[in-house]
Scaffold this motif. Structure first.
Motif, short mmCIF file in Angstrom:
data_model
loop_
_atom_site.label_atom_id
_atom_site.label_comp_id
_atom_site.label_asym_id
_atom_site.label_seq_id
_atom_site.Cartn_x
_atom_site.Cartn_y
_atom_site.Cartn_z
N ALA A 56 0.84 -1.19 0.00
CA ALA A 56 0.00 0.00 0.00
C ALA A 56 0.88 1.24 0.00
CB ALA A 56 -0.90 -0.01 1.23
N PRO A 57 0.44 2.34 -0.64
CA PRO A 57 1.25 3.56 -0.66
C PRO A 57 1.47 4.08 0.75
CG PRO A 57 -0.87 3.89 -1.75
CD PRO A 57 -0.80 2.47 -1.34
N GLN A 58 2.64 4.63 0.96
CA GLN A 58 3.01 5.10 2.29
C GLN A 58 3.65 6.48 2.20
OE1 GLN A 58 5.66 2.19 3.88
NE2 GLN A 58 4.05 0.69 4.25
N TYR A 59 3.57 7.21 3.33
CA TYR A 59 4.29 8.46 3.46
C TYR A 59 5.77 8.15 3.58
CZ TYR A 59 -0.13 10.85 4.36
OH TYR A 59 -1.39 11.37 4.24
N PRO A 60 6.63 9.16 3.40
CA PRO A 60 8.08 8.90 3.53
C PRO A 60 8.49 8.36 4.89
CG PRO A 60 7.71 11.00 2.43
CD PRO A 60 6.38 10.49 2.86
N ASN A 61 7.74 8.68 5.96
CA ASN A 61 8.13 8.17 7.27
C ASN A 61 7.65 6.74 7.51
OD1 ASN A 61 5.42 8.50 7.70
ND2 ASN A 61 5.61 9.97 9.37
N GLY A 62 6.94 6.15 6.56
CA GLY A 62 6.54 4.75 6.67
C GLY A 62 5.10 4.51 7.08
N THR A 63 4.38 5.57 7.44
CA THR A 63 2.98 5.36 7.81
C THR A 63 2.13 5.28 6.54
OG1 THR A 63 2.61 7.74 8.00
CG2 THR A 63 3.22 6.57 10.02
N PRO A 64 1.12 4.43 6.52
CA PRO A 64 0.31 4.29 5.30
C PRO A 64 -0.60 5.49 5.09
CG PRO A 64 -0.54 2.89 7.03
CD PRO A 64 0.73 3.48 7.56
N TYR A 65 -0.94 5.71 3.83
CA TYR A 65 -1.89 6.77 3.50
C TYR A 65 -3.24 6.44 4.12
CZ TYR A 65 1.19 8.59 -0.20
OH TYR A 65 2.22 9.13 -0.89
N PRO A 66 -4.00 7.46 4.50
CA PRO A 66 -5.35 7.18 5.00
C PRO A 66 -6.24 6.70 3.85
CG PRO A 66 -5.01 9.54 4.83
CD PRO A 66 -3.69 8.89 4.53
#
Length: 164
Positions: A56-66
């Protein structure tokens, strides 16, 4: 005379293996042969261990997109009665429309009202007609003013030259 004997051809290897279709088998022996064939060759059609996995796409810090927001569906316009198609003015309605729009000042005011949508949402054809009528009348008025001004200036020139 020699007998022609064809040379054996080399089988062409496909670049990607084709997925076999599930055929219908008329008897149990053919179905058994097909099952044995599937068990023998099916592993080559499964995903390889080194195949890329979907993440799943993620932000650069590793948290997934909502997740994407779920919007409510847009309200639909009410449907017209079954006897009359949407946006159709009856013959009597058109006769009244033409008669009312022919009245000099009242007709132009009604055209503006109908063009603004005051005839109701079910009479889109009357709205479009009123817009077209207003455009034609404005163009006609502008042309009359231009032609009158040109004629007036030419008449003035003609009378000015006749006085001398």
């Amino acid at each position: 005379m020699t007998d022609y004997q064809p040379q054996p051809t080399q089988p062409v290897q496909p670049t990607q293996p084709a997925q076999p279709q599930a055929p219908q088998y008329p008897n149990a022996q053919q179905q058994s042969d097909a099952l044995q064939y599937t068990q023998q060759y099916a592993p080559q059609y499964t995903a390889q261990a080194d195949a890329p996995q979907y993440n799943a796409p993620q932000y650069p810090n590793g948290t997934p997109y909502p997740p994407a927001p779920q919007y409510p569906t847009q309200a639909q316009a009410p449907m017209p009665a079954a006897g009359q198609p949407y946006g159709m003015t009856s013959l009597g309605g058109w006769i009244g429309t033409v008669i009312l729009s022919a009245i000099p000042l009242v007709g132009f005011i009604l055209l503006i009202c109908w063009a603004a949508g005051m005839g109701g949402a079910e009479h889109q054809d009357r709205r479009n007609w009123a817009l077209a009528q207003i455009i034609v009348q404005v163009v006609a008025i502008v042309l009359v003013i231009i032609i009158s001004a040109a004629s007036g200036f030419s008449l003035m020139e003609m009378f000015d030259q006749s006085q001398y």
